[in-house]
Write a protein that holds these residues in place. Structure first.
Motif, PDB file in Angstrom:
ATOM      1  N   GLN A 185       0.830  -1.210   0.000  1.00 49.42           N
ATOM      2  CA  GLN A 185       0.000   0.000   0.000  1.00 49.42           C
ATOM      3  C   GLN A 185       0.862   1.256   0.000  1.00 49.42           C
ATOM      4  N   GLN A 186       1.927   1.225   0.800  1.00 47.81           N
ATOM      5  CA  GLN A 186       2.867   2.350   0.813  1.00 47.81           C
ATOM      6  C   GLN A 186       3.532   2.510  -0.550  1.00 47.81           C
ATOM      7  N   ALA A 187       3.949   1.383  -1.106  1.00 52.58           N
ATOM      8  CA  ALA A 187       4.594   1.427  -2.420  1.00 52.58           C
ATOM      9  C   ALA A 187       3.651   2.022  -3.456  1.00 52.58           C
ATOM     10  N   GLU A 188       2.408   1.564  -3.442  1.00 50.92           N
ATOM     11  CA  GLU A 188       1.423   2.056  -4.417  1.00 50.92           C
ATOM     12  C   GLU A 188       1.206   3.557  -4.272  1.00 50.92           C
ATOM     13  N   SER A 189       1.176   4.024  -3.021  1.00 50.18           N
ATOM     14  CA  SER A 189       0.981   5.451  -2.764  1.00 50.18           C
ATOM     15  C   SER A 189       2.088   6.290  -3.397  1.00 50.18           C
ATOM     16  N   TYR A 190       3.331   5.848  -3.222  1.00 47.58           N
ATOM     17  CA  TYR A 190       4.450   6.604  -3.786  1.00 47.58           C
ATOM     18  C   TYR A 190       4.486   6.505  -5.306  1.00 47.58           C
ATOM     19  N   TYR A 191       4.188   5.335  -5.837  1.00 42.30           N
ATOM     20  CA  TYR A 191       4.148   5.190  -7.296  1.00 42.30           C
ATOM     21  C   TYR A 191       3.036   6.062  -7.892  1.00 42.30           C
ATOM     22  N   TYR A 192       1.908   6.155  -7.183  1.00 42.14           N
ATOM     23  CA  TYR A 192       0.797   6.985  -7.665  1.00 42.14           C
ATOM     24  C   TYR A 192       1.219   8.455  -7.688  1.00 42.14           C
ATOM     25  N   GLN A 193       1.884   8.903  -6.607  1.00 34.73           N
ATOM     26  CA  GLN A 193       2.362  10.293  -6.561  1.00 34.73           C
ATOM     27  C   GLN A 193       3.372  10.553  -7.679  1.00 34.73           C
ATOM     28  N   TYR A 194       4.227   9.555  -7.919  1.00 33.10           N
ATOM     29  CA  TYR A 194       5.231   9.691  -8.974  1.00 33.10           C
ATOM     30  C   TYR A 194       4.575   9.864 -10.345  1.00 33.10           C
ATOM     31  N   ALA A 195       3.481   9.132 -10.570  1.00 31.11           N
ATOM     32  CA  ALA A 195       2.823   9.130 -11.885  1.00 31.11           C
ATOM     33  C   ALA A 195       1.763  10.213 -12.025  1.00 31.11           C
ATOM     34  N   ALA A 196       1.412  10.878 -10.926  1.00 28.99           N
ATOM     35  CA  ALA A 196       0.309  11.837 -10.959  1.00 28.99           C
ATOM     36  C   ALA A 196       0.587  12.981 -11.945  1.00 28.99           C
ATOM     37  N   PRO A 197      -0.355  13.268 -12.839  1.00 26.58           N
ATOM     38  CA  PRO A 197      -0.128  14.302 -13.853  1.00 26.58           C
ATOM     39  C   PRO A 197      -0.028  15.705 -13.278  1.00 26.58           C
ATOM     40  N   THR A 198      -0.589  15.911 -12.071  1.00 31.73           N
ATOM     41  CA  THR A 198      -0.542  17.250 -11.469  1.00 31.73           C
ATOM     42  C   THR A 198       0.745  17.517 -10.723  1.00 31.73           C
ATOM     43  N   ARG A 199       1.599  16.471 -10.585  1.00 28.44           N
ATOM     44  CA  ARG A 199       2.840  16.653  -9.849  1.00 28.44           C
ATOM     45  C   ARG A 199       3.736  17.638 -10.569  1.00 28.44           C
TER      46      ARG A 199
END
Length: 199
Positions: A185-199
């Motif tokens: 779950q932690q890994a997914e959270s960071y990967y999601y932030q990494y891939a987020a288009p608004t980042r």
């Protein structure tokens, strides 16, 4: 010198053979003058080391960058100059590329100590923290990697912004470290932030 400048230009253009030729000539020329002005000699040694890094010849790279950094350390002082810390970081990166994670961590820690002595939040410290995080991932010391990479993430966000490549790399490596410890779950959270288009 002109020889050094031609060597650097050739390196930037990807003409490694020409770059090597001119940088070696610059070193021979500057060696004769180093007693009065050692800094250009040290710079040429390190530039040749960076060339060998790009060529994948890490043993030569380490020799020249280390020799140049030693000279620079004597000029600037090894305990508190940021330029010296930058070259220690370069030695850490070369060792990382070579697969020598212990020495990569050693030079990274030395560079970070100097940077933190000068400023608690120095932009170059982000890259050093990322390097150290990588070394601990490679040696399977995941908790320590997560501590370092979390610090890099926070510092990158504060000093460089969420669009900066260092912030993205810290997120990606945090995801990887948590994946390795099966904290998905932690890994997914960071990967999601990494891939987020608004980042």
């Amino acid at each position: 010198t002109t020889l050094s400048n031609i060597g650097l230009a050739s390196h930037c253009l990807g003409n490694y053979a020409e770059a090597e030729k001119y940088l070696l000539q610059a070193i021979e020329f500057q060696k004769e003058l180093q007693e009065n002005n050692p800094r250009p000699y040290a710079s040429s040694l390190m530039n040749l080391g960076f060339l060998y890094t790009d060529m994948g010849d890490y043993d030569k790279a380490l020799y020249y960058v280390h020799t140049g950094a030693e000279i620079l350390g004597k000029i600037l002082g090894e305990d508190g100059h940021l330029d010296y810390a930058t070259h220690l970081f370069s030695l850490g990166r070369i060792n990382m590329s070579k697969g020598d994670y212990a020495n990569a961590a050693l030079y990274g820690e030395k560079a970070l100590a100097i940077q933190q002595k000068q400023s608690q939040k120095h932009p170059e410290s982000v890259q050093v923290l990322i390097l150290l995080g990588k070394t601990h991932i490679m040696t399977q010391e995941y908790k320590r990697a997560q501590e370092l990479l979390s610090e890099a993430q926070v510092m990158a966000k504060q000093l460089q912004g969420e669009q900066h490549e260092n912030y993205a790399e810290a997120l990606s490596l945090l995801g990887l470290s948590y994946q390795q410890t099966k904290e998905y779950q932690q890994a997914e959270s960071y990967y999601y932030q990494y891939a987020a288009p608004t980042r």
